[in-house]
Design an enzyme around this catalytic site. Structure first.
Site, PDB file in Angstrom:
ATOM      1  N   HIS A   1       0.867  -1.196   0.000  1.00 63.02           N
ATOM      2  CA  HIS A   1       0.000   0.000   0.000  1.00 63.02           C
ATOM      3  C   HIS A   1       0.894   1.233   0.000  1.00 63.02           C
ATOM      4  CE1 HIS A   1       1.136  -0.459   4.232  1.00 63.02           C
ATOM      5  NE2 HIS A   1       0.970   0.849   4.333  1.00 63.02           N
TER       6      HIS A   1
ATOM      7  N   ASP B   1       0.828   5.144   1.886  1.00 72.38           N
ATOM      8  CA  ASP B   1       0.129   5.838   2.972  1.00 72.38           C
ATOM      9  C   ASP B   1      -0.540   7.075   2.381  1.00 72.38           C
ATOM     10  OD1 ASP B   1       1.105   3.926   4.697  1.00 72.38           O
ATOM     11  OD2 ASP B   1       2.748   5.163   5.440  1.00 72.38           O
TER      12      ASP B   1
ATOM     13  N   HIS C   1       4.785   0.092  -0.044  1.00 69.47           N
ATOM     14  CA  HIS C   1       5.509  -0.696   0.950  1.00 69.47           C
ATOM     15  C   HIS C   1       4.618  -1.765   1.557  1.00 69.47           C
ATOM     16  CE1 HIS C   1       3.698   2.763   3.000  1.00 69.47           C
ATOM     17  NE2 HIS C   1       3.661   2.053   4.109  1.00 69.47           N
TER      18      HIS C   1
ATOM     19  N   ARG D   1       7.454  -8.854  15.578  1.00 72.14           N
ATOM     20  CA  ARG D   1       7.960  -7.528  15.193  1.00 72.14           C
ATOM     21  C   ARG D   1       6.891  -6.496  15.539  1.00 72.14           C
ATOM     22  NH1 ARG D   1       7.371  -4.469  10.373  1.00 72.14           N
ATOM     23  NH2 ARG D   1       9.087  -2.990  10.169  1.00 72.14           N
TER      24      ARG D   1
HETATM   25  C1  LIG Z   1      -4.962   8.356   9.111  1.00 73.75           C
HETATM   26  C2  LIG Z   1      -4.966   7.084   8.742  1.00 73.75           C
HETATM   27  C3  LIG Z   1      -4.010   6.505   7.763  1.00 73.75           C
HETATM   28  C4  LIG Z   1      -4.496   5.072   7.586  1.00 73.75           C
HETATM   29  C5  LIG Z   1      -5.975   5.212   7.859  1.00 73.75           C
HETATM   30  C6  LIG Z   1      -5.963   6.056   9.141  1.00 73.75           C
HETATM   31  O1  LIG Z   1      -7.226   6.560   9.440  1.00 73.75           O
HETATM   32  C7  LIG Z   1      -5.439   5.233  10.321  1.00 73.75           C
HETATM   33  C8  LIG Z   1      -4.722   3.940   9.874  1.00 73.75           C
HETATM   34  C9  LIG Z   1      -3.845   4.146   8.642  1.00 73.75           C
HETATM   35  C10 LIG Z   1      -3.528   2.861   7.905  1.00 73.75           C
HETATM   36  C11 LIG Z   1      -2.366   2.043   8.517  1.00 73.75           C
HETATM   37  C12 LIG Z   1      -2.095   0.817   7.642  1.00 73.75           C
HETATM   38  C13 LIG Z   1      -2.082   1.118   6.133  1.00 73.75           C
HETATM   39  C14 LIG Z   1      -3.286   2.017   5.758  1.00 73.75           C
HETATM   40  C15 LIG Z   1      -3.393   2.195   4.235  1.00 73.75           C
HETATM   41  C16 LIG Z   1      -4.539   1.462   6.393  1.00 73.75           C
HETATM   42  O2  LIG Z   1      -5.305   0.645   5.918  1.00 73.75           O
HETATM   43  O3  LIG Z   1      -4.692   2.013   7.659  1.00 73.75           O
HETATM   44  C17 LIG Z   1      -3.166   3.331   6.510  1.00 73.75           C
HETATM   45  C18 LIG Z   1      -4.213   4.399   6.232  1.00 73.75           C
HETATM   46  C19 LIG Z   1      -3.821   5.360   5.118  1.00 73.75           C
HETATM   47  O4  LIG Z   1      -2.667   5.824   5.059  1.00 73.75           O
HETATM   48  O5  LIG Z   1      -4.712   5.636   4.299  1.00 73.75           O
HETATM   49  O1  LIG Z   2       5.245  -2.273  10.000  1.00 77.45           O
HETATM   50  C1  LIG Z   2       5.771  -1.662   9.087  1.00 77.45           C
HETATM   51  O2  LIG Z   2       6.979  -1.684   8.863  1.00 77.45           O
HETATM   52  C2  LIG Z   2       4.911  -0.868   8.120  1.00 77.45           C
HETATM   53  C3  LIG Z   2       3.680  -0.297   8.763  1.00 77.45           C
HETATM   54  C4  LIG Z   2       2.907   0.525   7.793  1.00 77.45           C
HETATM   55  O3  LIG Z   2       3.179   0.549   6.622  1.00 77.45           O
HETATM   56  C5  LIG Z   2       1.755   1.330   8.254  1.00 77.45           C
HETATM   57  O4  LIG Z   2       1.384   1.260   9.447  1.00 77.45           O
HETATM   58  O5  LIG Z   2       1.199   2.074   7.399  1.00 77.45           O
HETATM   59 FE   LIG Z   3       2.151   2.151   5.579  1.00 75.60          FE
END
Ligand SMILES: C=C1C[C@]23C[C@@]1(O)CC[C@H]2[C@@]12CCC[C@@](C)(C(=O)O1)[C@H]2[C@@H]3C(=O)O
Ligand SMILES: O=C(O)CCC(=O)C(=O)O
Ligand SMILES: [Fe+2]
Length: 375
Positions: free
Chosen positions: A220, A222, A282, A292
């Site tokens: 994905h 961010d 990533h 981890r």
């Molecule tokens: C602000 C945020 C980014 C995120 C969605 C969220 O509301 C909180 C969790 C974040 C996360 C972490 C894992 C990868 C990701 C794509 C997901 O599914 O939840 C990211 C979200 C994002 O960056 O869109």
């Molecule tokens: O655990 C990791 O190294 C990546 C975590 C991550 O990509 C995320 O929280 O958006």
């Molecule tokens: Fe991420």
């Protein structure tokens, strides 16, 4: 690509008894996780105290969409406390963690990453999301004993806010744009603490009996401007790096560097830089022997602020590649569209626009002639 509505509620409610599993169950068995050639090229490590830091950061954002930072000033003992408290949280009995379960469609609390809904197999991980103050969520886990956890989170946040501002200024400077040239409230001393609510994601990837068939967190980008990631000393973060002589993108592991933090460029910086900075794809993989953990701090603009390509980066040949969006709007798109979110706000280039017009004209002319022929 599966859609959210296709997915069962189990994604939100699943129990996470990873430790008791002697093998990877079918629900978590991915075809082959380590199917990409692994690169030995290394993501840049940049010392923020270096006078050349802005240039190096700009280069890393363009070539990698990621870099590691040292010289950031965050005390090592705080990082140790943050790690210890994160491990303490995920070591709680499942029933206790589920007291803080994220509600379907909710944002904070214990659960799986949103993107899990786009995959038919589950991730080998658990997450805990904090937006703003950690107290409400932490009290659900430890009704009388949340002080140490909240203390570590709040202290870490108080370091992340100014560090985020500093990185933002360095990234903007690397584009040759001064903070005053853009609408974005690049935080000045007065605005630093009025920035967006802090969003922190704690991740845990338990040791896994068959790591090649399990996925910690699928690929994905961010949504943030960038994410500051603490990953402790256990390997698992991989970046997709495209600048390889073979021309093929390769998964490259980001090796833990003691005391360093990883910075991943997010989609909003890709938009702000009009495509110059890459938002890095990533994922996290798992291993056989060690649990981890990682802690992601998502740095974004205040909720009402519209992010759009910086005007100074555009010329007669290059218009804005994306329409303006706020962070909450973009998060909603990401939740709905996953890796198609960026494409959904892309503006057509001049060439594309005229091609569309031309093809619309051809279609119209064809239809007209067809109609005339029928008469
Ligand atoms: C602000 C945020 C980014 C995120 C969605 C969220 O509301 C909180 C969790 C974040 C996360 C972490 C894992 C990868 C990701 C794509 C997901 O599914 O939840 C990211 C979200 C994002 O960056 O869109
Ligand atoms: O655990 C990791 O190294 C990546 C975590 C991550 O990509 C995320 O929280 O958006
Ligand atoms: Fe991420």
């Amino acid at each position: 690509m599966p859609s959210l509505s296709d997915q069962p509620l189990i994604h939100h409610l699943q129990q996470f008894e990873f430790k008791t599993l002697p093998e990877v169950p079918d629900s978590h068995a991915w075809p082959v996780v380590n199917d990409h050639p692994h690169g030995d090229d290394a993501v840049p490590v940049i010392d923020l105290a270096c006078p050349d830091a802005a240039r190096l950061i700009g280069q890393a954002c363009e070539e990698w969409g990621a870099f590691q930072i040292t010289g950031h000033g965050v005390p090592v003992d705080l990082l140790d406390r943050l790690e210890a408290q994160t491990r303490r949280l995920f070591s709680l009995p499942t029933g206790q963690k589920l007291k803080a379960a994220r509600s379907p469609g909710g944002v904070t609390g214990y659960g799986v990453a949103n993107i899990s809904a786009f995959f038919s197999k589950l991730f080998w991980s658990e997450g805990f999301t904090i937006v703003g103050s950690p107290h409400d969520e932490a009290r659900k886990l430890w009704p009388d004993d949340s002080a140490e956890f909240c203390g570590a989170i709040e202290e870490y946040t108080s370091w992340m806010k100014p560090l985020g501002c500093r990185l933002m200024l360095l990234m903007v400077a690397s584009l040759g744009v001064s903070a005053g040239d853009i609408d974005w409230p690049v935080p000045s001393k007065e605005t630093t603490h009025e920035a967006a609510l802090p969003v922190i994601q704690l991740n845990s990837y338990p040791a896994c009996p068959d790591p090649d068939r399990a996925m910690g967190l699928a690929e994905h980008t961010d949504s943030s401007l960038f994410t500051i990631l603490y990953q402790g000393n256990v390997r698992g973060l991989q970046l997709l790096h495209g600048n390889h002589p073979t021309g093929r993108a390769r998964w490259v592991t980001v090796p833990p560097v003691a005391g360093a933090l990883v910075v991943n460029v997010g989609d909003l910086s890709h938009i702000l830089s009009n495509g110059r900075f890459q938002s890095v794809t990533h994922r996290a993989i798992v291993n056989r022997t060690q649990t981890r953990i990682s802690v992601a701090y998502f740095y974004g603009p205040p909720a009402h602020f519209k992010i759009s390509p910086i005007e100074k980066l555009m010329g007669p040949q290059q218009g804005p590649a994306y329409r303006a969006v706020t962070w909450p709007e973009y998060l909603t798109l990401k939740r709905r569209l996953y890796n198609q979110a960026l494409a959904s706000i892309r503006l057509p280039t001049e060439g594309e626009e005229s091609r569309t017009n031309t093809s619309e004209m051809i279609t119209a002319a064809y239809t007209r002639r067809h109609e005339e022929a029928k008469v």
